[in-house]
Scaffold this motif. Structure first.
Motif, PDB file in Angstrom:
ATOM      1  N   ASP A   1       0.847  -1.196   0.000  1.00  0.00           N
ATOM      2  CA  ASP A   1       0.000   0.000   0.000  1.00  0.00           C
ATOM      3  C   ASP A   1       0.881   1.245   0.000  1.00  0.00           C
ATOM      4  O   ASP A   1       0.929   2.011   0.960  1.00  0.00           O
ATOM      5  CB  ASP A   1      -0.937  -0.012   1.206  1.00  0.00           C
ATOM      6  CG  ASP A   1      -2.003   1.088   1.128  1.00  0.00           C
ATOM      7  OD1 ASP A   1      -2.031   1.808   0.096  1.00  0.00           O
ATOM      8  OD2 ASP A   1      -2.774   1.238   2.078  1.00  0.00           O
ATOM      9  N   ILE A   2       1.620   1.413  -1.095  1.00  0.00           N
ATOM     10  CA  ILE A   2       2.547   2.534  -1.263  1.00  0.00           C
ATOM     11  C   ILE A   2       2.145   3.234  -2.553  1.00  0.00           C
ATOM     12  O   ILE A   2       2.137   2.617  -3.618  1.00  0.00           O
ATOM     13  CB  ILE A   2       4.005   2.059  -1.365  1.00  0.00           C
ATOM     14  CG1 ILE A   2       4.342   1.100  -0.222  1.00  0.00           C
ATOM     15  CG2 ILE A   2       4.961   3.245  -1.363  1.00  0.00           C
ATOM     16  CD1 ILE A   2       5.635   0.330  -0.443  1.00  0.00           C
TER      17      ILE A   2
ATOM     18  N   THR B   1       4.407  10.174   4.017  1.00  0.00           N
ATOM     19  CA  THR B   1       5.616   9.690   4.687  1.00  0.00           C
ATOM     20  C   THR B   1       6.879  10.311   4.130  1.00  0.00           C
ATOM     21  O   THR B   1       7.973  10.012   4.605  1.00  0.00           O
ATOM     22  CB  THR B   1       5.712   8.153   4.589  1.00  0.00           C
ATOM     23  OG1 THR B   1       6.756   7.672   5.430  1.00  0.00           O
ATOM     24  CG2 THR B   1       6.003   7.713   3.169  1.00  0.00           C
ATOM     25  N   CYS B   2       6.751  11.174   3.116  1.00  0.00           N
ATOM     26  CA  CYS B   2       7.948  11.713   2.466  1.00  0.00           C
ATOM     27  C   CYS B   2       7.672  13.120   1.963  1.00  0.00           C
ATOM     28  O   CYS B   2       6.541  13.455   1.581  1.00  0.00           O
ATOM     29  CB  CYS B   2       8.358  10.814   1.299  1.00  0.00           C
ATOM     30  SG  CYS B   2       9.690  11.472   0.274  1.00  0.00           S
ATOM     31  N   GLY B   3       8.701  13.941   1.959  1.00  0.00           N
ATOM     32  CA  GLY B   3       8.645  15.260   1.351  1.00  0.00           C
ATOM     33  C   GLY B   3       9.815  15.443   0.405  1.00  0.00           C
ATOM     34  O   GLY B   3      10.919  14.962   0.681  1.00  0.00           O
TER      35      GLY B   3
ATOM     36  N   ASN C   1      10.026   9.940   6.684  1.00  0.00           N
ATOM     37  CA  ASN C   1       9.745   9.566   8.065  1.00  0.00           C
ATOM     38  C   ASN C   1      10.134   8.104   8.263  1.00  0.00           C
ATOM     39  O   ASN C   1       9.389   7.199   7.885  1.00  0.00           O
ATOM     40  CB  ASN C   1       8.259   9.748   8.383  1.00  0.00           C
ATOM     41  CG  ASN C   1       7.815  11.193   8.335  1.00  0.00           C
ATOM     42  OD1 ASN C   1       8.631  12.103   8.432  1.00  0.00           O
ATOM     43  ND2 ASN C   1       6.528  11.404   8.188  1.00  0.00           N
ATOM     44  N   ILE C   2      11.294   7.898   8.842  1.00  0.00           N
ATOM     45  CA  ILE C   2      11.766   6.533   9.094  1.00  0.00           C
ATOM     46  C   ILE C   2      11.246   6.024  10.429  1.00  0.00           C
ATOM     47  O   ILE C   2      10.550   5.006  10.505  1.00  0.00           O
ATOM     48  CB  ILE C   2      13.308   6.469   9.064  1.00  0.00           C
ATOM     49  CG1 ILE C   2      13.874   7.038   7.763  1.00  0.00           C
ATOM     50  CG2 ILE C   2      13.776   5.025   9.295  1.00  0.00           C
ATOM     51  CD1 ILE C   2      13.561   6.233   6.537  1.00  0.00           C
ATOM     52  N   ALA C   3      11.567   6.741  11.500  1.00  0.00           N
ATOM     53  CA  ALA C   3      11.234   6.279  12.846  1.00  0.00           C
ATOM     54  C   ALA C   3      10.118   7.075  13.502  1.00  0.00           C
ATOM     55  O   ALA C   3       9.452   6.578  14.410  1.00  0.00           O
ATOM     56  CB  ALA C   3      12.484   6.330  13.736  1.00  0.00           C
ATOM     57  N   VAL C   4       9.915   8.318  13.072  1.00  0.00           N
ATOM     58  CA  VAL C   4       9.001   9.237  13.753  1.00  0.00           C
ATOM     59  C   VAL C   4       8.026   9.820  12.736  1.00  0.00           C
ATOM     60  O   VAL C   4       8.421  10.161  11.617  1.00  0.00           O
ATOM     61  CB  VAL C   4       9.775  10.382  14.441  1.00  0.00           C
ATOM     62  CG1 VAL C   4       8.824  11.284  15.209  1.00  0.00           C
ATOM     63  CG2 VAL C   4      10.854   9.827  15.356  1.00  0.00           C
TER      64      VAL C   4
ATOM     65  N   THR D   1      -2.340  13.748   7.476  1.00  0.00           N
ATOM     66  CA  THR D   1      -2.188  12.520   8.241  1.00  0.00           C
ATOM     67  C   THR D   1      -0.869  11.906   7.807  1.00  0.00           C
ATOM     68  O   THR D   1      -0.608  11.743   6.609  1.00  0.00           O
ATOM     69  CB  THR D   1      -3.341  11.539   7.970  1.00  0.00           C
ATOM     70  OG1 THR D   1      -3.458  11.301   6.564  1.00  0.00           O
ATOM     71  CG2 THR D   1      -4.647  12.103   8.495  1.00  0.00           C
ATOM     72  N   VAL D   2      -0.020  11.598   8.766  1.00  0.00           N
ATOM     73  CA  VAL D   2       1.329  11.149   8.457  1.00  0.00           C
ATOM     74  C   VAL D   2       1.608   9.821   9.158  1.00  0.00           C
ATOM     75  O   VAL D   2       0.938   9.452  10.115  1.00  0.00           O
ATOM     76  CB  VAL D   2       2.376  12.197   8.882  1.00  0.00           C
ATOM     77  CG1 VAL D   2       2.148  13.514   8.164  1.00  0.00           C
ATOM     78  CG2 VAL D   2       2.360  12.422  10.393  1.00  0.00           C
ATOM     79  N   THR D   3       2.613   9.131   8.657  1.00  0.00           N
ATOM     80  CA  THR D   3       3.050   7.877   9.266  1.00  0.00           C
ATOM     81  C   THR D   3       4.558   7.778   9.105  1.00  0.00           C
ATOM     82  O   THR D   3       5.187   8.621   8.459  1.00  0.00           O
ATOM     83  CB  THR D   3       2.339   6.672   8.625  1.00  0.00           C
ATOM     84  OG1 THR D   3       2.631   5.484   9.377  1.00  0.00           O
ATOM     85  CG2 THR D   3       2.768   6.465   7.174  1.00  0.00           C
ATOM     86  N   SER D   4       5.131   6.755   9.706  1.00  0.00           N
ATOM     87  CA  SER D   4       6.562   6.485   9.548  1.00  0.00           C
ATOM     88  C   SER D   4       6.729   5.055   9.049  1.00  0.00           C
ATOM     89  O   SER D   4       5.828   4.221   9.188  1.00  0.00           O
ATOM     90  CB  SER D   4       7.301   6.655  10.876  1.00  0.00           C
ATOM     91  OG  SER D   4       6.989   5.593  11.770  1.00  0.00           O
TER      92      SER D   4
END
Length: 231
Positions: free
Chosen positions: A86-87, A102-104, A121-124, A132-135
């Motif tokens: 789901d990318i 998850t990326c900018g 966003n690797i860890a945080v 809405t963001v995720t790592s």
């Protein structure tokens, strides 16, 4: 390096001093990171903050299209580490995992070069207003995959996509980008230069990379800049 104001600012200075391609700068933290449209880019330790350099050549496609090169490289790097599929790429240069940012990516011109800044966003997953963001760790990437290891995956993929951009042209890059984008017909919302809301359905990309948006009456319009939300 441990900390800097901005890896893009550092790379722009190197570009003006004659630095060449294949150079990457990475910082553990940034005190003055900037995203698209001048927004502050939150930079907690544990995530990837890096920049590289592309020296423009006469035969190259439009420099702005390097955002598609970078997005494809990041997508491939995430896919190499993430155990689900789901990318999704969202125009102009977002990478969504499980529907969350998850990326900018930020392009900045420096003389005859383009600085490509990438934050992942690797860890945080820092709080971002209106997003809405995720790592990657939250999405199931092995916790041993840190920012340094992720960059080791990303750098050669970026070099491959850059070579494809130069050798095969923009059309090939845009075709590859669309393979990983959300499905045709996905509802998108954006605004025009006067701030008016525009709603339509994703209908691919135009030949120059502009977003093709299908309106309710079936007409197609081109979106050349701005924020786009899935909605």
């Amino acid at each position: 390096m441990a900390e800097t104001a901005s890896t893009n600012a550092d790379m722009k200075a190197r570009a003006l001093s004659g630095a060449g391609e294949e150079l990457w700068l990475r910082a553990e933290r940034q005190s003055g990171g900037v995203g698209r449209l001048g927004r502050k880019w939150e930079s907690p330790e544990g995530n990837l903050y890096c920049s590289t350099l592309v020296v423009c050549r006469n035969a190259d496609p439009a420099p702005a299209s390097l955002s598609f090169v970078a997005a494809l490289a990041v997508h491939k790097a995430i896919s190499a580490h993430l155990p689900h599929d789901d990318i999704c790429l969202k125009w102009p240069n977002d990478i969504l995992v499980s529907g969350m940012k998850t990326c900018g990516i930020l392009l900045e011109r420096s003389g005859d070069a383009v600085v490509v800044g990438i934050g992942v966003n690797i860890a945080v997953a820092p709080q971002v207003e209106g997003r809405t963001v995720t790592s990657l760790h939250q999405e199931g990437v092995d916790p041993q995959v840190d920012a340094g290891l992720f960059l080791e995956t990303l750098a050669p993929l970026f070099a491959d996509m850059l070579n494809e951009w130069r050798q095969s042209g923009l059309a090939a890059i845009l075709a590859a980008w669309q393979d990983y984008a959300h499905p045709a017909g996905t509802r998108l919302v954006t605004t025009d230069e006067k701030g008016r809301r525009i709603e339509g359905e994703y209908a691919g990309l135009f030949d120059d990379g502009a977003l093709r948006l299908r309106m309710a009456d079936g007409t197609l319009i081109a979106i050349h800049a701005g924020d786009v939300q899935v909605g």
